[in-house]
Scaffold this motif. Structure first.
Motif, PDB file in Angstrom:
ATOM      1  N   THR A   2       0.814  -1.191   0.000  1.00  0.00           N
ATOM      2  CA  THR A   2       0.000   0.000   0.000  1.00  0.00           C
ATOM      3  C   THR A   2       0.860   1.257   0.000  1.00  0.00           C
ATOM      4  O   THR A   2       1.789   1.388   0.776  1.00  0.00           O
ATOM      5  N   HIS A  31      -4.795  -2.373   4.361  1.00  0.00           N
ATOM      6  CA  HIS A  31      -4.299  -1.091   4.857  1.00  0.00           C
ATOM      7  C   HIS A  31      -5.292   0.038   4.599  1.00  0.00           C
ATOM      8  O   HIS A  31      -5.362   0.994   5.376  1.00  0.00           O
ATOM      9  N   ARG A  35      -6.480   2.153   7.708  1.00  0.00           N
ATOM     10  CA  ARG A  35      -6.267   3.598   7.654  1.00  0.00           C
ATOM     11  C   ARG A  35      -7.568   4.342   7.956  1.00  0.00           C
ATOM     12  O   ARG A  35      -7.579   5.333   8.701  1.00  0.00           O
ATOM     13  N   SER A 322      -1.404  -2.138  11.349  1.00  0.00           N
ATOM     14  CA  SER A 322      -1.989  -0.796  11.409  1.00  0.00           C
ATOM     15  C   SER A 322      -1.209   0.091  12.370  1.00  0.00           C
ATOM     16  O   SER A 322      -0.920   1.258  12.064  1.00  0.00           O
ATOM     17  N   ARG A 325       1.799   1.599  10.891  1.00  0.00           N
ATOM     18  CA  ARG A 325       1.599   2.606   9.840  1.00  0.00           C
ATOM     19  C   ARG A 325       0.831   3.818  10.401  1.00  0.00           C
ATOM     20  O   ARG A 325       0.255   4.588   9.640  1.00  0.00           O
ATOM     21  N   ASP A 334       3.573   5.096   4.900  1.00  0.00           N
ATOM     22  CA  ASP A 334       3.358   4.198   3.777  1.00  0.00           C
ATOM     23  C   ASP A 334       4.515   4.213   2.793  1.00  0.00           C
ATOM     24  O   ASP A 334       4.375   3.739   1.661  1.00  0.00           O
TER      25      ASP A 334
END
Length: 409
Positions: A2, A31, A35, A322, A325, A334
């Motif tokens: 991603t 992702h 997000r 998660s 990120r 990312d």
């Protein structure tokens, strides 16, 4: 892999959320879902799905770190992975290293922790390098390799076999059954192969209980926890726990990391040009790949997380990729950047259950990537990777790679 979304509108658009659909990880983009949850609903109630009971979903770094650091409220003893309701309680609950809380967890950890200390791993490094060199020597005449099976799966398996006192003559048998146990698309084959692995480990543990050697299984066989030795089933489950932890995480991290290097050859060339980047590159591989898709805890009391009240006895899932990120913790999260600093990822966990084999995993990845970088000018995808269809771990189950050797035009 991603990359950043192109607009705020894409983040605001509510995605379909079904985190227990294995196809989300094999063919979709989890992702994007994570997000959206981080931004809009970081403590999310997930309705029952695919036979799984309902559960809470945590996606933010600091919420997850807080849960992992509070075993008094968030217990591992009821299981650390989502299971269909029809499967009942995890048989390892309250009995294995991964599925216990303090003080029992600390006692089990003490039985094997010396094998994974900085000193022990420092002594192991020449042997790890030798295994990596031998594996890559065997590829000398190949133009194309299947990186997962030919390289990434074998290095950690051979290393953990040495530590557990498993004969070299049995390594290929174990390689076969573990490949089927954790990569097969057939759930029946996965289960039957895992049973064969546990039967093998139990037989070996029985031998070592009668005649202990200098290895992890022997130490578990003679260890006393709560004033007594482990029962036969406890011994088998803990051997299985150590074996899987010592093989699967590195296999997936090594192969998923290589998949990313193949997509970003400039990062690989930077590593080849400056070997001093290797430790940081491994940390970024760990952050980027984050092998466990989720961990689970069960609440022992009502608790407030992120402004929401979670009742006693409820399942709380921690979506580790998660967390790694999270825009509030990582700059350009990312982007894969082997020069990233600081890099406070939690790919290996934190708190009481920080991965006991974390030092060893880092050493294995450094040795492997270091040997690859010294031997090959470049590596290219030689076919379409196949991603695991799993809600437990994420990464390739197959990764065909074409090798370009140093000095070859």
């Amino acid at each position: 892999m991603t990359m950043p979304l192109s607009s705020t509108d894409e983040v605001d658009q509510t995605p379909h959320i079904d985190l227990v659909d294995p196809q989300l990880y094999a063919t979709g983009d989890p992702h994007t879902v994570w997000r959206w949850l981080r931004r809009n609903d970081p403590v999310y109630w997930h309705e029952p799905s695919c036979g799984m009971p309902g559960f809470w979903v945590l996606t933010k770094y600091h919420d997850i770190v807080a849960v992992l650091g509070n075993p008094e409220v968030f217990s591992s003893a009821e299981g650390i992975l989502l299971r269909p309701a029809s499967h009942g309680r995890d048989p390892g609950g309250g009995r294995t290293l991964a599925l216990t809380d303090p003080p029992r967890h600390r006692q089990l950890r003490s039985a094997v922790k010396s094998w994974f200390s900085e000193r022990a791993v420092r002594q192991l490094k020449p042997g790890i390098r030798e295994i990596a060199q031998t594996l890559l020597d065997e590829l000398a005449e190949k133009e194309t390799v299947e990186f997962v099976n030919d390289v990434a799966a074998r290095l950690p398996l051979y290393v953990i076999c040495r530590l557990m006192g498993i004969p070299d003559s049995d390594r290929e048998y174990l390689f076969g059954i573990t490949s089927r146990a954790f990569c097969s698309e057939d759930p029946d084959e996965r289960r039957s192969s895992h049973v064969k692995l546990m039967e093998y480990l139990l037989d070996l543990a029985d031998e070592k209980r009668r005649a202990p050697g200098d290895d992890i299984i022997s130490d578990l066989a003679v260890a006393e926890v709560d004033g007594r030795r482990l029962t036969e089933s406890e011994l088998m489950l803990n051997c299985d726990n150590v074996f899987i932890g010592g093989t699967e995480n590195v296999r997936i991290a090594a192969s998923a990391g290589m998949h990313q290097f193949l997509q970003e050859p400039a990062q690989w060339q930077a590593l080849r040009a400056d070997p001093a980047l290797l430790p940081g590159a491994v940390e970024e591989v760990l952050r980027w790949t984050t092998t466990p898709t989720h961990l689970m805890r069960t609440t022992r009391a009502a608790v407030t997380v992120g402004g929401r009240t979670i009742g006693e006895g409820e399942r709380v899932t921690l979506w580790m990729p998660s967390a790694n990120r999270d825009e509030d913790v990582f700059t350009t999260p990312d982007t894969f950047d082997i020069r990233r600093t600081p890099n406070r990822h939690i790919a290996l966990g934190t708190g009481e259950h920080f991965c006991i084999g974390g030092i060893l995993a880092r050493a294995e990845l450094q040795m492997l990537y270091g040997e690859l970088a010294s031997r090959f000018d470049a590596m290219e995808l030689a076919g379409e990777p196949v991603l695991l269809s799993s809600i437990v771990v994420n990464g390739p189950s197959a990764l065909p790679v074409r090798l370009v050797r140093t000095g070859r035009s």
